[in-house]
Design a protein around this motif. Sequence first.
Motif, PDB file in Angstrom:
ATOM      1  N   VAL A  21      22.897 -11.609 -20.010  1.00 44.04           N
ATOM      2  CA  VAL A  21      23.121 -11.336 -21.424  1.00 44.04           C
ATOM      3  C   VAL A  21      22.325 -12.338 -22.246  1.00 44.04           C
ATOM      4  CG1 VAL A  21      24.842 -11.180 -23.255  1.00 44.04           C
ATOM      5  CG2 VAL A  21      25.437 -10.485 -20.927  1.00 44.04           C
ATOM      6  N   ARG A  22      21.517 -11.821 -23.144  1.00 40.47           N
ATOM      7  CA  ARG A  22      20.718 -12.677 -24.018  1.00 40.47           C
ATOM      8  C   ARG A  22      21.052 -12.357 -25.466  1.00 40.47           C
ATOM      9  NH1 ARG A  22      17.070 -11.507 -19.866  1.00 40.47           N
ATOM     10  NH2 ARG A  22      15.945 -13.311 -19.093  1.00 40.47           N
ATOM     11  N   SER A  23      21.050 -13.376 -26.275  1.00 42.67           N
ATOM     12  CA  SER A  23      21.218 -13.182 -27.706  1.00 42.67           C
ATOM     13  C   SER A  23      19.888 -12.699 -28.284  1.00 42.67           C
ATOM     14  CB  SER A  23      21.621 -14.498 -28.372  1.00 42.67           C
ATOM     15  OG  SER A  23      21.553 -14.363 -29.774  1.00 42.67           O
ATOM     16  N   ILE A  24      19.961 -11.733 -29.170  1.00 43.61           N
ATOM     17  CA  ILE A  24      18.733 -11.267 -29.830  1.00 43.61           C
ATOM     18  C   ILE A  24      18.787 -11.592 -31.325  1.00 43.61           C
ATOM     19  CG2 ILE A  24      18.129  -9.529 -28.116  1.00 43.61           C
ATOM     20  CD1 ILE A  24      19.336  -7.423 -29.984  1.00 43.61           C
ATOM     21  N   ASP A  25      19.552 -12.644 -31.661  1.00 45.00           N
ATOM     22  CA  ASP A  25      19.679 -13.064 -33.056  1.00 45.00           C
ATOM     23  C   ASP A  25      18.544 -13.978 -33.501  1.00 45.00           C
ATOM     24  OD1 ASP A  25      22.014 -11.620 -33.212  1.00 45.00           O
ATOM     25  OD2 ASP A  25      23.301 -13.333 -32.783  1.00 45.00           O
ATOM     26  N   ASN A  26      17.772 -14.491 -32.553  1.00 43.73           N
ATOM     27  CA  ASN A  26      16.671 -15.404 -32.873  1.00 43.73           C
ATOM     28  C   ASN A  26      15.464 -15.077 -32.009  1.00 43.73           C
ATOM     29  OD1 ASN A  26      17.973 -17.248 -34.766  1.00 43.73           O
ATOM     30  ND2 ASN A  26      19.257 -17.790 -33.024  1.00 43.73           N
ATOM     31  N   PHE A  27      14.293 -15.459 -32.499  1.00 45.45           N
ATOM     32  CA  PHE A  27      13.094 -15.378 -31.682  1.00 45.45           C
ATOM     33  C   PHE A  27      13.190 -16.433 -30.594  1.00 45.45           C
ATOM     34  CE2 PHE A  27      11.450 -13.581 -35.655  1.00 45.45           C
ATOM     35  CZ  PHE A  27      10.770 -12.471 -35.170  1.00 45.45           C
ATOM     36  N   ALA A  28      12.666 -16.149 -29.412  1.00 49.20           N
ATOM     37  CA  ALA A  28      12.673 -17.138 -28.331  1.00 49.20           C
ATOM     38  C   ALA A  28      11.571 -16.828 -27.333  1.00 49.20           C
ATOM     39  CB  ALA A  28      14.017 -17.137 -27.618  1.00 49.20           C
ATOM     40  N   LEU A  29      10.965 -17.883 -26.817  1.00 51.65           N
ATOM     41  CA  LEU A  29      10.004 -17.793 -25.726  1.00 51.65           C
ATOM     42  C   LEU A  29      10.650 -18.495 -24.540  1.00 51.65           C
ATOM     43  CD1 LEU A  29       7.219 -17.151 -24.513  1.00 51.65           C
ATOM     44  CD2 LEU A  29       6.412 -19.324 -25.478  1.00 51.65           C
ATOM     45  N   GLU A  30      10.760 -17.809 -23.418  1.00 50.55           N
ATOM     46  CA  GLU A  30      11.415 -18.377 -22.248  1.00 50.55           C
ATOM     47  C   GLU A  30      10.411 -19.075 -21.339  1.00 50.55           C
ATOM     48  OE1 GLU A  30      13.511 -15.140 -20.405  1.00 50.55           O
ATOM     49  OE2 GLU A  30      15.113 -15.260 -21.883  1.00 50.55           O
ATOM     50  N   GLN A  31      10.944 -19.957 -20.506  1.00 56.47           N
ATOM     51  CA  GLN A  31      10.120 -20.582 -19.481  1.00 56.47           C
ATOM     52  C   GLN A  31       9.748 -19.512 -18.461  1.00 56.47           C
ATOM     53  OE1 GLN A  31       9.015 -23.856 -19.554  1.00 56.47           O
ATOM     54  NE2 GLN A  31       7.679 -23.075 -17.962  1.00 56.47           N
ATOM     55  N   ASN A  32       8.521 -19.543 -17.998  1.00 55.93           N
ATOM     56  CA  ASN A  32       8.078 -18.538 -17.017  1.00 55.93           C
ATOM     57  C   ASN A  32       8.924 -18.625 -15.747  1.00 55.93           C
ATOM     58  OD1 ASN A  32       6.401 -21.080 -16.718  1.00 55.93           O
ATOM     59  ND2 ASN A  32       5.931 -20.057 -14.783  1.00 55.93           N
ATOM     60  N   TYR A  33       8.994 -17.518 -15.002  1.00 57.51           N
ATOM     61  CA  TYR A  33       9.726 -17.468 -13.741  1.00 57.51           C
ATOM     62  C   TYR A  33       8.824 -16.911 -12.657  1.00 57.51           C
ATOM     63  CZ  TYR A  33      12.991 -16.348 -10.116  1.00 57.51           C
ATOM     64  OH  TYR A  33      13.630 -16.289  -8.904  1.00 57.51           O
ATOM     65  N   PRO A  34       8.715 -17.529 -11.520  1.00 60.26           N
ATOM     66  CA  PRO A  34       9.223 -18.871 -11.230  1.00 60.26           C
ATOM     67  C   PRO A  34       8.424 -19.922 -11.982  1.00 60.26           C
ATOM     68  CG  PRO A  34       7.968 -18.058  -9.359  1.00 60.26           C
ATOM     69  CD  PRO A  34       8.015 -16.943 -10.365  1.00 60.26           C
ATOM     70  N   THR A  36       7.049 -22.796 -11.073  1.00 57.60           N
ATOM     71  CA  THR A  36       5.806 -23.084 -10.359  1.00 57.60           C
ATOM     72  C   THR A  36       5.488 -21.829  -9.565  1.00 57.60           C
ATOM     73  OG1 THR A  36       6.399 -25.406 -10.195  1.00 57.60           O
ATOM     74  CG2 THR A  36       4.688 -24.606  -8.703  1.00 57.60           C
ATOM     75  N   PHE A  37       4.329 -21.243  -9.766  1.00 56.92           N
ATOM     76  CA  PHE A  37       4.106 -19.909  -9.213  1.00 56.92           C
ATOM     77  C   PHE A  37       2.791 -19.771  -8.466  1.00 56.92           C
ATOM     78  CE2 PHE A  37       2.154 -19.966 -13.320  1.00 56.92           C
ATOM     79  CZ  PHE A  37       1.070 -19.118 -13.245  1.00 56.92           C
ATOM     80  N   ILE A  38       2.762 -18.789  -7.569  1.00 55.91           N
ATOM     81  CA  ILE A  38       1.579 -18.389  -6.800  1.00 55.91           C
ATOM     82  C   ILE A  38       1.657 -16.874  -6.646  1.00 55.91           C
ATOM     83  CG2 ILE A  38       0.301 -18.655  -4.656  1.00 55.91           C
ATOM     84  CD1 ILE A  38       2.016 -21.099  -4.053  1.00 55.91           C
ATOM     85  N   PRO A  39       0.805 -16.051  -7.007  1.00 53.98           N
ATOM     86  CA  PRO A  39      -0.209 -16.154  -8.043  1.00 53.98           C
ATOM     87  C   PRO A  39       0.250 -15.534  -9.352  1.00 53.98           C
ATOM     88  CG  PRO A  39      -0.675 -14.201  -6.793  1.00 53.98           C
ATOM     89  CD  PRO A  39       0.607 -14.821  -6.224  1.00 53.98           C
ATOM     90  N   SER A  40       1.516 -15.028  -9.429  1.00 56.05           N
ATOM     91  CA  SER A  40       1.932 -14.399 -10.687  1.00 56.05           C
ATOM     92  C   SER A  40       3.296 -14.901 -11.134  1.00 56.05           C
ATOM     93  CB  SER A  40       1.942 -12.873 -10.547  1.00 56.05           C
ATOM     94  OG  SER A  40       2.923 -12.469  -9.632  1.00 56.05           O
ATOM     95  N   ALA A  41       3.525 -14.782 -12.433  1.00 57.06           N
ATOM     96  CA  ALA A  41       4.774 -15.248 -13.030  1.00 57.06           C
ATOM     97  C   ALA A  41       5.222 -14.268 -14.105  1.00 57.06           C
ATOM     98  CB  ALA A  41       4.592 -16.632 -13.636  1.00 57.06           C
ATOM     99  N   LEU A  42       6.517 -14.229 -14.327  1.00 56.10           N
ATOM    100  CA  LEU A  42       7.100 -13.392 -15.364  1.00 56.10           C
ATOM    101  C   LEU A  42       7.350 -14.253 -16.596  1.00 56.10           C
ATOM    102  CD1 LEU A  42       8.218 -10.475 -15.751  1.00 56.10           C
ATOM    103  CD2 LEU A  42      10.456 -11.455 -15.278  1.00 56.10           C
ATOM    104  N   ILE A  43       6.888 -13.791 -17.748  1.00 57.89           N
ATOM    105  CA  ILE A  43       7.111 -14.483 -19.009  1.00 57.89           C
ATOM    106  C   ILE A  43       7.982 -13.586 -19.879  1.00 57.89           C
ATOM    107  CG2 ILE A  43       6.034 -15.432 -21.091  1.00 57.89           C
ATOM    108  CD1 ILE A  43       3.498 -15.886 -19.390  1.00 57.89           C
ATOM    109  N   GLY A  44       9.133 -14.119 -20.282  1.00 58.52           N
ATOM    110  CA  GLY A  44      10.072 -13.353 -21.106  1.00 58.52           C
ATOM    111  C   GLY A  44      10.166 -13.925 -22.507  1.00 58.52           C
TER     112      GLY A  44
END
Length: 111
Positions: A21-34, A36-44
Amino acid sequence: MKKQIDFNGYYNFSDIVEIDVRSIDNFALEQNYPSTFIPSALIGYVLKEKSSVRLSVHNIIGEELAVLVYEEQDKGYHSVNFNASNLPSGVYPYKLQAGDFTSMKKMILMK
């Protein structure tokens, strides 16, 4: 296991369900997952309102390497997969611009 009881008194067991569950009341940039990554990461990221969005990846000296998102998007949670298979190991800042909101974080690519 989780026990679920129906209104008539019958019950059964189900697997545990996990929700995010995430709040959508504010703008936010999340830390990438994972982180430390090889070779791709998810940015939310979260948009509190419909916005013109630009999500970009830079090298450590600030040069833009890739634009992952450049479009108008609706309010809510969004994510994008960043494939860095063509980049060397290192630290890569990424930047979200949405309306008047700007945020930057760093990710680490390890090969």
